[in-house]
Design an enzyme around this catalytic site. Structure first.
Site, PDB file in Angstrom:
ATOM      1  N   GLU A  45       0.839  -1.206   0.000  1.00 22.29           N
ATOM      2  CA  GLU A  45       0.000   0.000   0.000  1.00 22.29           C
ATOM      3  C   GLU A  45       0.872   1.253   0.000  1.00 22.29           C
ATOM      4  O   GLU A  45       0.617   2.221  -0.731  1.00 22.29           O
ATOM      5  CB  GLU A  45      -0.908  -0.018   1.225  1.00 22.29           C
ATOM      6  CG  GLU A  45      -1.718   1.246   1.420  1.00 22.29           C
ATOM      7  CD  GLU A  45      -2.193   1.394   2.858  1.00 22.29           C
ATOM      8  OE1 GLU A  45      -2.463   2.537   3.250  1.00 22.29           O
ATOM      9  OE2 GLU A  45      -2.274   0.377   3.572  1.00 22.29           O
ATOM     10  N   ASP A  49       0.826   3.839  -3.249  1.00 21.10           N
ATOM     11  CA  ASP A  49       0.447   5.243  -3.106  1.00 21.10           C
ATOM     12  C   ASP A  49       1.422   6.136  -3.865  1.00 21.10           C
ATOM     13  O   ASP A  49       1.025   7.100  -4.529  1.00 21.10           O
ATOM     14  CB  ASP A  49       0.416   5.604  -1.620  1.00 21.10           C
ATOM     15  CG  ASP A  49       0.101   7.064  -1.386  1.00 21.10           C
ATOM     16  OD1 ASP A  49      -1.003   7.500  -1.751  1.00 21.10           O
ATOM     17  OD2 ASP A  49       0.964   7.784  -0.837  1.00 21.10           O
ATOM     18  N   ASP A 118      -7.099   1.271   0.307  1.00 23.09           N
ATOM     19  CA  ASP A 118      -5.778   0.714   0.613  1.00 23.09           C
ATOM     20  C   ASP A 118      -5.483  -0.506  -0.263  1.00 23.09           C
ATOM     21  O   ASP A 118      -4.362  -0.685  -0.737  1.00 23.09           O
ATOM     22  CB  ASP A 118      -5.701   0.301   2.090  1.00 23.09           C
ATOM     23  CG  ASP A 118      -5.740   1.493   3.034  1.00 23.09           C
ATOM     24  OD1 ASP A 118      -5.572   2.637   2.560  1.00 23.09           O
ATOM     25  OD2 ASP A 118      -5.941   1.272   4.242  1.00 23.09           O
ATOM     26  N   GLU A 121      -4.409   0.526  -3.762  1.00 24.10           N
ATOM     27  CA  GLU A 121      -3.026   1.005  -3.763  1.00 24.10           C
ATOM     28  C   GLU A 121      -2.048  -0.160  -3.708  1.00 24.10           C
ATOM     29  O   GLU A 121      -1.007  -0.153  -4.380  1.00 24.10           O
ATOM     30  CB  GLU A 121      -2.800   1.955  -2.590  1.00 24.10           C
ATOM     31  CG  GLU A 121      -3.504   3.290  -2.755  1.00 24.10           C
ATOM     32  CD  GLU A 121      -3.393   4.177  -1.534  1.00 24.10           C
ATOM     33  OE1 GLU A 121      -3.737   5.368  -1.632  1.00 24.10           O
ATOM     34  OE2 GLU A 121      -2.958   3.683  -0.467  1.00 24.10           O
TER      35      GLU A 121
END
Length: 226
Positions: A45, A49, A118, A121
């Site tokens: 995650e 991102d 999440d 990502e």
């Protein structure tokens, strides 16, 4: 445990077949079911991102070569915010293949904004590690679709726009009320209801009260201006 058929169907929706299926499995593994031998998707995650941010920043700069930083920043935030990621995760059925512990499954974890955002990502990071940046970029831009074209409007301050709309209708400003809070203290998720004087309302959720208010205002604005 998700079957090979379910994972293959998800890969088809995503538009990428993993050379290393273990990467996808890890990206879909929530901390509620992780062990030392079965790590969660949290590190992925973190990476995803950053990959998403790079792809979107470059796409915005290429898409509008005259926009100043002050114009690009809110557009960027609108494209990478958790609500947008969760919306896309729902579109590709990511919640159906998340690997969750019993407590998360029982409390609707497959529908939670934070878990979906999440998870997406983490999947982006898995894409990047499996096939490189160009493949990840191609998948991201396809999934985000026309959001890049609409982002200048989406990036507007929804609370301000909703208040201006209400005043133009002769109404008092909308009110905002906390409806609930979930998650641990270090990562709370707030649910806030925006209500107009005529009774119409919508709820939004986010990891801060301010963002949840904006989410609620955005949803309500979409409903009243259709």
């Amino acid at each position: 445990m998700k079957t090979a058929r379910e994972l293959a169907a998800f890969e088809a929706r995503l538009g990428h077949s993993f050379s290393d299926p273990a990467l996808l499995i890890r990206a879909l593994t929530h901390s509620s079911i992780s062990t030392e031998q079965r790590p969660s998707n949290e590190r992925l995650e973190f990476l995803g991102d950053r990959v998403l941010g790079l792809v979107m920043a470059q796409a915005l700069m290429q898409g509008d070569r005259k926009a100043a930083e002050g114009q690009l920043a809110p557009r960027f935030n609108a494209l990478v915010r958790k609500e947008t990621c969760a919306e896309i995760a729902r579109e590709i059925g990511l919640g159906e293949v998340l690997r969750l512990g019993k407590s998360e499954r029982m409390t609707g974890g497959r529908r939670k904004l934070a878990l979906l955002g999440d998870g997406l990502e983490a999947v982006i990071a898995a894409l990047y590690l499996d096939a490189g940046l160009e493949v990840a970029r191609e998948v991201i831009l396809r999934l985000w679709g026309d959001r890049l074209d609409r982002v200048a409007d989406d990036a507007r301050d929804a609370k301000t726009v909703l208040q201006e709309w209400a005043q133009a209708q002769g109404m008092a400003p909308p009110t905002y009320k906390v409806e609930g809070r979930t998650g641990p203290d270090h990562a709370p998720v707030f649910v806030i209801r925006a209500t107009l004087p005529d009774g119409r309302s919508s709820t939004g959720e986010a990891t801060s009260k301010r963002a949840a208010e904006q989410a609620a205002a955005r949803i309500l604005l979409d409903e009243v201006t259709r």
